[in-house]
Design an enzyme around this catalytic site. Structure first.
Site, PDB file in Angstrom:
ATOM      1  N   ASP A 314       3.728 -38.657  32.523  1.00 28.39           N
ATOM      2  CA  ASP A 314       3.118 -39.313  33.667  1.00 28.39           C
ATOM      3  C   ASP A 314       3.462 -38.462  34.902  1.00 28.39           C
ATOM      4  O   ASP A 314       4.141 -37.434  34.813  1.00 28.39           O
ATOM      5  CB  ASP A 314       3.584 -40.772  33.783  1.00 28.39           C
ATOM      6  CG  ASP A 314       2.602 -41.619  34.594  1.00 28.39           C
ATOM      7  OD1 ASP A 314       1.812 -41.038  35.366  1.00 28.39           O
ATOM      8  OD2 ASP A 314       2.619 -42.852  34.488  1.00 28.39           O
TER       9      ASP A 314
HETATM   10  C1  BGC Z   1       0.199 -43.663  36.616  1.00 28.62           C
HETATM   11  C2  BGC Z   1      -0.687 -43.363  35.431  1.00 28.62           C
HETATM   12  C3  BGC Z   1      -1.857 -42.502  35.868  1.00 28.62           C
HETATM   13  C4  BGC Z   1      -1.323 -41.239  36.516  1.00 28.62           C
HETATM   14  C5  BGC Z   1      -2.412 -40.285  36.976  1.00 28.62           C
HETATM   15  C6  BGC Z   1       0.561 -42.400  37.394  1.00 28.62           C
HETATM   16  O1  BGC Z   1       1.227 -42.677  38.570  1.00 28.62           O
HETATM   17  O2  BGC Z   1       1.378 -44.286  36.172  1.00 28.62           O
HETATM   18  O3  BGC Z   1      -1.108 -44.553  34.829  1.00 28.62           O
HETATM   19  O4  BGC Z   1      -2.661 -42.222  34.769  1.00 28.62           O
HETATM   20  O5  BGC Z   1      -0.568 -41.598  37.659  1.00 28.62           O
HETATM   21  O6  BGC Z   1      -3.057 -40.773  38.081  1.00 28.62           O
END
Ligand code: BGC
Length: 758
Positions: A314
């Site tokens: 993430d």
């Molecule tokens: C979130 C994810 C997301 C990623 C990309 C993160 O902060 O937890 O769910 O896919 O950002 O935007």
């Protein structure tokens, strides 16, 4: 002078990008990739190129301009792109730049095409770039795309076929923008209602969430047709949704048994359905950040669950092992930890330090080359499966249905089927008299943002300037369904402070019925953290004051999570729980109020009565002793699976095909359902069970199977549900999934039947 030459450069870039885009769409793109065989490619790649494949940067790193500027949107900065591609060989790019903003279909095509064209020029044996995006409830970063109800509402439909269709459209419209990878669905179980991302889940129940997970994966992906499908990404492996404080990305304490019992099965089901990628939980479980956990990322995910796809981190989570979790002293140590734990791709996402550190680690011998090859092979396989070596951007004419009315109707159907009628005293709803005088108020009454929630055109979804044109708020839709001049409106409160409650009360005096639309600020992740589930005092006060008039009050709820409304429930005549129903939600809610929609949604979670009473429907028997030893202490505000209809269903002829069940056998449970009311309607038949005695304390009740049916007035149908031993299994003390021998009680409303499982 400087400014003039800049304008000339910009204009000529835009023209040449346009020319290239047309050129690009018509040429055989596949020629640009001389090597397509994965073994051969890996043999020809340098270490730097391989590490590049394992890195993913945000669009902001290679773009110029303001994504939020609709008139002059962000464009690719060729100089920055060259650094990313030629120097660092970056293999993946994500999202919209600057963290927010919506982008037109045409601009997406330009962005993606420019990246791929420049990429083909950047190396002798180029590998296509994989672009990934958060298309959470539809292609929410593509202007004009169809926006669906959020996942929690999709779960409330209890209609996997509808969820599959919504995901098919989401994939179609994401591909229409040239993007082949969607960071969706969220498969974290919603068992912590405080969590800011509760609305992104399929609710609290394993059985329901599993069928939604399978539906979503099959809607998004396809192994045969890439033009209209994308790779799904299971989020966020594992245990992300159940932090103790309820705050986003804070520690979770989950035993291995519970992890497997509750939080693993959705991922297991998605893997079995062929999910191609997974994103890792940003948080920690039992003191170990998941990004550094070999047991979870390799032993469990790869060796046990047999996942063969790509694992992406993430946002910035490798660096967070240093600056948030403090398990690594340096970023270099963090990179080693994460890669050796099992990460394939790092959503770095703002710089190239990850690439430099990983190259150093391999050169020093701290990470074996074979470990790099393993991840690169998975990533190249993914790109190949998605058809990226053949064609990357398809012609706009391939997507005639993008943003169409046909797609909007699927969203409308999902919003309608999600609506959960929680109260309807004296059948106050539907309001069949079209000339009735209605007074409408509350912060959600005239806002598209509050219907959609976060991940809507921007990350947090609060900016109204991007709202989809032509979509109706609840108020606007009510004015269409009733005589507009009889529908009056005053806001009453903002989300958390009183605006004009007294004026509302005076205006409501002239109305026959009052419709109060309450809501919650669109938000997700850390910005959505709250400390109290109770709905804002100002909104409760609005209902309190209006209730003194003694007129029928209909409450419409557009909440991110089940906000506590206990103090006002008795003052209401009807409660229409709409979740976050998306762009067609206004229409669906108004149609439900006027009777064009007969509600059929059922709660996919237990609605708590008090902030500290977070007990799920499938609780252990000892919870029932909590207050008075009377065995009925569990009294939520509304039960899991509850939801009313405007028609009336009766159940009869409950039959179980056998009273014993052994290996490889199945039994049929049948029930006759009759629509005894005057309206056509949909009903969800829910079969529960109880393990009477088990080695791990059994739940008082668990969902075993369900089916949604539709019946005309007077019609009957026999519903048959097949169940087998596996449906009664659980994780034992040795962490094995077992079905123990003994008595299982089947429960369908008031029907009960014991069977013996051998
Ligand atoms: C979130 C994810 C997301 C990623 C990309 C993160 O902060 O937890 O769910 O896919 O950002 O935007």
């Amino acid at each position: 002078m400087k400014r003039l030459s800049l304008v000339v450069i910009c204009i000529s870039f835009i023209f040449s990008a346009h020319a290239q885009l047309n050129d690009f769409a018509s040429k055989n793109f596949s020629d640009g990739y001389p090597i397509k065989n994965i073994d051969e490619l890996i043999n020809n790649m340098s270490l730097e190129e391989k590490v590049g494949q394992m890195s993913q940067v945000d669009l902001g790193v290679i773009a110029v301009g303001d994504i939020c500027n609709l008139k002059n949107p962000q464009q690719i900065d060729l100089a920055k792109l060259e650094i990313a591609l030629k120097k660092y060989h970056v293999g993946s790019i994500l999202n919209v730049g600057c963290g927010s903003g919506t982008v037109s279909l045409e601009n997406w095509k330009k962005i993606i095409a420019t990246i791929q064209i420049e990429n083909q020029k950047s190396s002798k044996f180029p590998v296509p770039i994989i672009y990934g995006i958060d298309a959470i409830h539809g292609a929410n970063y593509v202007m004009g795309a169809t926006l669906f109800p959020q996942q929690i509402a999709q779960a409330a439909t209890w209609n996997p076929q509808l969820v599959k269709s919504a995901n098919e459209i989401s994939a179609y419209e994401t591909r229409a923008a040239g993007i082949p990878w969607n960071f969706s669905p969220v498969l974290d179980l919603g068992r912590q209602p405080l969590w800011s991302r509760f609305f992104e889940t399929y609710g609290e129940d394993v059985c329901l969430a599993k069928s939604m997970a399978v539906a979503a994966i099959s809607g998004l992906q396809s192994n045969v047709d890439n033009t209209y499908h994308v790779a799904a990404c299971m989020k966020h492996f594992l245990g992300y949704s159940f932090s103790l404080s309820g705050h986003d990305r804070t520690p979770a304490w989950i035993s291995d048994r519970e992890l497997r019992e509750y939080f693993l099965p959705t991922f297991q089901a998605a893997i079995n359905s062929g999910a191609k990628t997974v994103m890792i939980n940003s948080g920690e479980i039992n003191g170990t950040p998941v990004h550094a956990n070999y047991d979870v990322l390799t032993k469990l995910l790869r060796d046990e669950l047999k996942f063969t796809g790509v694992a992406v981190t993430d946002w910035e989570d490798i660096y967070k092992l240093v600056n948030v979790h403090h398990v690594a002293a340096t970023k270099k140590e963090a990179v080693k930890m994460a890669i050796m734990a099992g990460i394939d791709m790092s959503m770095t996402p703002n710089d190239f330090e990850f690439n430099e550190l990983l190259i150093q680690l391999v050169k020093e011998g701290s990470i074996p080359q074979s470990r790099i090859d393993l991840s690169v092979r998975r990533i190249l396989n993914l790109k190949k499966e998605l058809g990226l070596f053949d064609q990357v951007v398809y012609l706009p004419s391939s997507y005639p249905d993008f943003g169409s009315q046909k797609f909007a109707e699927v969203s409308y159907n999902a919003a309608s089927e999600a609506i959960t009628l929680l109260k309807n005293n004296s059948n106050v709803l539907p309001l069949t008299n079209k000339n009735e005088k209605l007074f409408v108020c509350g912060p959600a009454a005239n806002s598209l943002n509050l219907l959609n929630g976060a991940w809507t055109h921007t990350w947090q979804g609060v900016d109204s300037k991007y709202n989809t044109k032509g979509k109706l708020t609840i108020l606007e839709a009510l004015k269409k369904n009733f005589t507009a001049s009889n529908v009056s409106y005053l806001e009453g409160t903002s989300l958390d402070s009183v605006i004009n409650i007294n004026s509302c009360v005076s205006q409501a005096k002239n109305a026959d019925k009052i419709i109060v639309c309450l809501g919650e600020m669109p938000c997700t992740e850390i910005p959505g953290n709250i400390n109290d589930l109770t709905l804002a005092a100002a909104q409760l006060k609005l209902v309190d004051e209006l209730s003194k008039l003694g007129k029928p009050i209909i409450l419409v709820c557009c909440f991110n999570r089940p906000r506590i409304i206990h103090s006002i429930v008795n003052k209401l005549d009807a409660i229409v729980y709409a979740y976050l129903p998306g762009d067609e939600g206004g229409r669906a809610i108004a149609d439900c109020i006027s009777g064009a929609v007969n509600p059929s949604g059922k709660l996919p979670f237990t609605y708590p009565k008090a902030t500290n009473e977070i007990v799920h429907y499938d609780h252990k028997a000892s919870e029932d002793l909590a207050t008075d030893f009377s065995n009925n202490a569990y009294q939520p505000e509304f039960d899991f699976g509850f939801g009313m209809s405007y028609t009336h269903f009766t159940y009869s002829d409950f039959k179980v095909s056998s009273d014993t069940l052994s290996n490889n056998e199945a039994i049929n449970v049948t029930i006759k359902v009759t629509n005894n009311g005057k309206l056509r309607g949909k009903e969800v038949v829910q079969l529960y069970y109880k393990d009477v005695v088990a080695s791990i304390t059994p739940s008082v009740k668990k969902l075993a199977a369900f089916e949604k049916i539709e019946l005309s007035a007077g019609e009957s149908k026999v519903v048959s549900m097949k169940i087998n031993k596996q449906d009664f299994s659980f994780i034992n003390k040795e962490l094995k999934r077992v079905t123990e021998e003994g008595v299982i009680e089947l429960m369908l409303l008031d029907y009960k039947q014991a069977i013996y499982v051998k």
